[in-house]
Design a protein around this motif. Structure first.
Motif, PDB file in Angstrom:
ATOM      1  N   ARG A 148      46.658  44.714  42.378  1.00 13.84           N
ATOM      2  CA  ARG A 148      45.851  43.686  41.752  1.00 13.84           C
ATOM      3  C   ARG A 148      44.656  43.343  42.619  1.00 13.84           C
ATOM      4  O   ARG A 148      43.601  43.066  42.105  1.00 13.84           O
ATOM      5  CB  ARG A 148      46.696  42.429  41.501  1.00 13.84           C
ATOM      6  CG  ARG A 148      47.831  42.639  40.586  1.00 13.84           C
ATOM      7  CD  ARG A 148      47.700  42.122  39.194  1.00 13.84           C
ATOM      8  NE  ARG A 148      46.872  40.959  39.083  1.00 13.84           N
ATOM      9  CZ  ARG A 148      46.015  40.809  38.117  1.00 13.84           C
ATOM     10  NH1 ARG A 148      45.856  41.741  37.224  1.00 13.84           N
ATOM     11  NH2 ARG A 148      45.296  39.747  38.015  1.00 13.84           N
TER      12      ARG A 148
ATOM     13  N   LEU B 202      48.817  42.313  26.666  1.00  8.14           N
ATOM     14  CA  LEU B 202      48.406  41.180  27.489  1.00  8.14           C
ATOM     15  C   LEU B 202      47.735  40.125  26.611  1.00  8.14           C
ATOM     16  O   LEU B 202      46.970  40.462  25.699  1.00  8.14           O
ATOM     17  CB  LEU B 202      47.391  41.614  28.543  1.00  8.14           C
ATOM     18  CG  LEU B 202      47.846  42.558  29.646  1.00  8.14           C
ATOM     19  CD1 LEU B 202      46.659  42.928  30.526  1.00  8.14           C
ATOM     20  CD2 LEU B 202      48.961  41.940  30.475  1.00  8.14           C
TER      21      LEU B 202
ATOM     22  N   HIS C 215      53.241  40.940  27.244  1.00  3.51           N
ATOM     23  CA  HIS C 215      53.254  41.586  28.567  1.00  3.51           C
ATOM     24  C   HIS C 215      52.581  40.692  29.614  1.00  3.51           C
ATOM     25  O   HIS C 215      51.992  41.169  30.555  1.00  3.51           O
ATOM     26  CB  HIS C 215      52.544  42.942  28.468  1.00  3.51           C
ATOM     27  CG  HIS C 215      52.717  43.832  29.667  1.00  3.51           C
ATOM     28  ND1 HIS C 215      53.901  43.948  30.355  1.00  3.51           N
ATOM     29  CD2 HIS C 215      51.841  44.647  30.299  1.00  3.51           C
ATOM     30  CE1 HIS C 215      53.739  44.804  31.348  1.00  3.51           C
ATOM     31  NE2 HIS C 215      52.499  45.238  31.340  1.00  3.51           N
TER      32      HIS C 215
ATOM     33  N   HIS D 294      48.584  39.991  33.628  1.00  8.39           N
ATOM     34  CA  HIS D 294      49.265  41.034  34.394  1.00  8.39           C
ATOM     35  C   HIS D 294      49.499  40.626  35.848  1.00  8.39           C
ATOM     36  O   HIS D 294      49.481  41.455  36.756  1.00  8.39           O
ATOM     37  CB  HIS D 294      48.516  42.368  34.316  1.00  8.39           C
ATOM     38  CG  HIS D 294      49.436  43.545  34.412  1.00  8.39           C
ATOM     39  ND1 HIS D 294      49.671  44.207  35.583  1.00  8.39           N
ATOM     40  CD2 HIS D 294      50.185  44.163  33.469  1.00  8.39           C
ATOM     41  CE1 HIS D 294      50.522  45.198  35.368  1.00  8.39           C
ATOM     42  NE2 HIS D 294      50.846  45.194  34.083  1.00  8.39           N
TER      43      HIS D 294
ATOM     44  N   PRO E 161      55.106  42.319  34.213  1.00  5.63           N
ATOM     45  CA  PRO E 161      54.217  43.300  34.831  1.00  5.63           C
ATOM     46  C   PRO E 161      54.807  43.898  36.111  1.00  5.63           C
ATOM     47  O   PRO E 161      55.416  43.188  36.908  1.00  5.63           O
ATOM     48  CB  PRO E 161      52.957  42.498  35.169  1.00  5.63           C
ATOM     49  CG  PRO E 161      53.049  41.252  34.366  1.00  5.63           C
ATOM     50  CD  PRO E 161      54.505  40.990  34.151  1.00  5.63           C
TER      51      PRO E 161
END
Length: 189
Positions: A1, A39, A63, A67, A103
């Protein structure tokens, strides 16, 4: 990320509509149904796409919103992230969203609080399938402890009334990950 934070997503060219359309064409051609874990961020920016997926008879599931790994959030942030994504998706399709996928394998043993939140969401008595649950480690003892802890939690959820109808570990055998190569190990054996 940290390599590609959410704050930079809006400036990138989106291929999600084009690529999803190709997947939908294949599913239509084969007469196959699928669950699309979407998402909330995608739903906000591409509501027509979410409507199209749903309109073609495919299931829409949650989801998360952005994330973010569950282990990087506190319980309030996790609840808000999940609720926000669910509300966005339900607003688009006009139906309840019943599926959820965390996630990046991010509900770890240190995130036991997430269990209670997901059980609260499960009060609707909908079936739960745990997908792609696993741990990335070279330590076989740690891997088996992880699996034992996860299955213990699943058994507890069933005893407390959750309709858990499936549990799928990430992989039986090791696999290649583009950013990690062939180590550390992912598979059960």
């Amino acid at each position: 990320r940290s390599i590609f934070p959410e704050s930079k997503w809006h400036g990138c060219r989106a291929y999600v509509e084009r690529d999803t359309e190709k997947i939908l064409e294949i599913l239509d051609w084969r007469g196959t149904k699928a669950t699309f874990f979407v998402l909330g961020w995608i739903g906000e920016r591409f509501p027509r796409l979410v409507k199209q997926i749903h309109g073609r008879g495919q299931e829409i599931a949650c989801h998360s919103y952005g994330h973010n790994p569950v282990y990087a959030m506190n319980p309030d942030q996790f609840w808000e992230d999940t609720r926000k994504a669910k509300d966005i998706l339900e607003g688009i399709i006009g139906e309840r969203v019943t599926g959820y996928r965390a996630p990046s394998f991010s509900i770890l043993p240190s995130c036991q609080w997430a269990y209670r939140i997901l059980m609260d969401l499960a009060r609707f008595k909908l079936p739960i399938i745990i997908l792609e649950n696993g741990i990335c480690t070279d330590d076989d003892d740690l891997r088996w402890e992880f699996v034992r802890a996860q299955l213990t939690s699943v058994a507890r959820a069933i005893r407390e009334g959750a309709q858990v109808i499936g549990y799928f570990y990430w992989a039986l055998l090791d696999n290649f990950e583009w950013h990690k190569g062939i180590v550390p190990r992912f598979g059960l054996i």
